[in-house]
Design a protein around this motif. Structure first.
Motif, mmCIF file in Angstrom:
data_model
loop_
_atom_site.group_PDB
_atom_site.id
_atom_site.type_symbol
_atom_site.label_atom_id
_atom_site.label_comp_id
_atom_site.label_asym_id
_atom_site.label_seq_id
_atom_site.Cartn_x
_atom_site.Cartn_y
_atom_site.Cartn_z
ATOM 1 N N MET A 1 28.381 34.141 29.982
ATOM 2 C CA MET A 1 28.348 33.648 31.509
ATOM 3 C C MET A 1 29.642 33.745 32.014
ATOM 4 O O MET A 1 29.768 33.509 32.684
ATOM 5 C CB MET A 1 27.015 33.050 31.613
ATOM 6 N N TRP A 2 30.404 32.613 31.624
ATOM 7 C CA TRP A 2 30.944 31.824 32.431
ATOM 8 C C TRP A 2 32.837 32.897 32.132
ATOM 9 O O TRP A 2 32.767 33.573 31.296
ATOM 10 C CB TRP A 2 31.659 30.313 31.177
ATOM 11 N N PRO A 3 33.577 32.141 33.314
ATOM 12 C CA PRO A 3 34.853 33.154 33.911
ATOM 13 C C PRO A 3 35.642 32.712 32.729
ATOM 14 O O PRO A 3 35.878 31.906 31.778
ATOM 15 C CB PRO A 3 35.377 32.402 34.422
ATOM 16 N N ILE A 4 36.767 34.189 32.389
ATOM 17 C CA ILE A 4 37.259 33.361 30.729
ATOM 18 C C ILE A 4 39.175 33.361 31.305
ATOM 19 O O ILE A 4 38.940 32.146 30.883
ATOM 20 C CB ILE A 4 37.656 35.807 29.991
ATOM 21 N N VAL A 5 39.086 33.433 32.319
ATOM 22 C CA VAL A 5 40.576 33.428 32.796
ATOM 23 C C VAL A 5 40.501 33.465 34.654
ATOM 24 O O VAL A 5 40.033 34.466 34.951
ATOM 25 C CB VAL A 5 41.824 33.870 32.435
ATOM 26 N N THR A 6 41.764 32.246 35.019
ATOM 27 C CA THR A 6 41.545 32.690 35.965
ATOM 28 C C THR A 6 42.976 32.445 36.763
ATOM 29 O O THR A 6 44.223 32.313 36.373
ATOM 30 C CB THR A 6 41.029 31.195 37.474
ATOM 31 N N LEU A 7 42.987 33.772 37.630
ATOM 32 C CA LEU A 7 44.913 34.411 37.657
ATOM 33 C C LEU A 7 44.907 33.756 39.722
ATOM 34 O O LEU A 7 43.811 34.178 40.277
ATOM 35 C CB LEU A 7 45.011 36.229 37.788
ATOM 36 N N GLY A 8 45.714 33.472 39.950
ATOM 37 C CA GLY A 8 46.482 33.015 41.169
ATOM 38 C C GLY A 8 47.790 33.209 41.834
ATOM 39 O O GLY A 8 48.327 33.327 40.970
ATOM 40 N N LEU A 9 47.855 34.301 42.830
ATOM 41 C CA LEU A 9 48.889 34.639 43.719
ATOM 42 C C LEU A 9 49.172 34.495 45.037
ATOM 43 O O LEU A 9 47.883 35.080 46.235
ATOM 44 C CB LEU A 9 48.847 35.947 43.408
ATOM 45 N N ASN A 10 49.651 33.770 45.552
ATOM 46 C CA ASN A 10 49.957 33.818 46.854
ATOM 47 C C ASN A 10 48.838 32.982 47.402
ATOM 48 O O ASN A 10 47.690 33.530 48.409
ATOM 49 C CB ASN A 10 50.535 35.033 47.956
ATOM 50 N N GLY A 11 48.686 31.900 46.791
ATOM 51 C CA GLY A 11 48.041 31.316 47.147
ATOM 52 C C GLY A 11 46.028 31.633 46.718
ATOM 53 O O GLY A 11 44.343 31.312 46.995
ATOM 54 N N GLN A 12 45.850 33.016 46.647
ATOM 55 C CA GLN A 12 44.239 33.962 46.013
ATOM 56 C C GLN A 12 44.192 33.400 44.469
ATOM 57 O O GLN A 12 44.833 33.781 44.129
ATOM 58 C CB GLN A 12 44.528 34.633 47.036
ATOM 59 N N LEU A 13 42.674 32.876 44.819
ATOM 60 C CA LEU A 13 42.222 32.905 43.233
ATOM 61 C C LEU A 13 41.334 34.673 42.746
ATOM 62 O O LEU A 13 40.108 34.159 43.294
ATOM 63 C CB LEU A 13 41.466 31.755 42.318
ATOM 64 N N SER A 14 41.523 34.965 41.428
ATOM 65 C CA SER A 14 40.420 35.764 41.401
ATOM 66 C C SER A 14 39.715 35.301 39.396
ATOM 67 O O SER A 14 41.058 34.946 38.953
ATOM 68 C CB SER A 14 41.341 37.079 41.141
ATOM 69 N N SER A 15 39.058 35.355 39.287
ATOM 70 C CA SER A 15 38.369 34.724 37.948
ATOM 71 C C SER A 15 37.464 36.525 37.694
ATOM 72 O O SER A 15 37.190 36.536 38.281
ATOM 73 C CB SER A 15 37.613 33.619 38.068
ATOM 74 N N THR A 16 37.016 36.881 36.289
ATOM 75 C CA THR A 16 36.570 36.953 35.585
ATOM 76 C C THR A 16 36.140 37.302 33.891
ATOM 77 O O THR A 16 36.680 36.390 33.627
ATOM 78 C CB THR A 16 37.410 38.666 35.259
#
Length: 205
Positions: free
Chosen positions: A66-81
């Protein structure tokens, strides 16, 4: 048990050598003198303790998915999955075979193994064989090599280290939950499930 009973004997699965069973102390492992295969090892955990570990592993398993595995950040934008977000992304990127393997080895097979083992232990704690005992024991033996949470955790850690060169990488709770699940699965892997055949003998009709 009497030394003439079948329960007093051990048969090597690899070379069929027959031994008389001896009481093992903590940490002892009985090995075949002919081929060196492991015959039996001492286990300090009873059915109740193993059942408690199974329930703990199921809770951690739900959290890990259920919980996100990792968050990636680039140019101030964050993306988790999450794990399933990653599986769906691979499916959409035409990596269907890989996505199916990931779903099977990280979700379906571990879930099947934990639920089947929990079912067997629920009855074993009162000295009974669970319904479907024999086919479930065979299925657990077949599923053993196909639970690969430890491979996933190791691969994820390597990927996080490498991705840190290009992205801001933040490990999320899901990866820690999978690390805890890997530890629990490792404990289960060290348990010789064959002992259930002796701990819950078949009742006479």
């Amino acid at each position: 048990m009497g030394m003439g009973s079948p329960e007093a004997l051990l048969i090597c699965e690899h070379c069929d050598t027959v031994y008389r069973r001896q009481l093992l102390s903590r940490g002892d492992v009985a090995c075949c003198m002919r081929c060196g295969a492991e015959l039996e090892r001492h286990h300090g955990l009873g059915a109740n303790a193993l059942l408690a570990l199974i329930l703990t592993a199921l809770i951690v398993f739900v959290q890990a998915n259920m919980w996100p595995i990792v968050t990636l950040g680039l140019n101030g934008q964050l993306s988790s999955t999450t794990l399933w977000g990653m599986i769906i992304a691979m499916w959409q990127e035409q990596a269907k075979v890989v996505s199916v393997l990931v779903a099977a080895t990280l979700f379906f097979f571990p879930l099947m193994k934990m639920t089947m083992l929990g079912w067997l232990l629920w009855f074993a704690r009162v000295g009974r064989r669970a319904p479907g005992f024999v086919p479930l024991m065979v299925a657990l033996h077949r599923l053993g090599p196909w639970t690969m949470s430890e491979v996933f955790v190791l691969g994820a850690l390597v990927a996080i280290v490498k991705a840190h060169t290009y992205f801001d990488v933040i490990p999320d709770p899901g990866i820690y939950a999978y690390a805890a699940l890997t530890l629990l699965i490792t404990i289960f892997a060290g348990v010789d499930l064959r002992r259930l055949w002796d701990d819950v003998p078949e009742q006479a009709a």
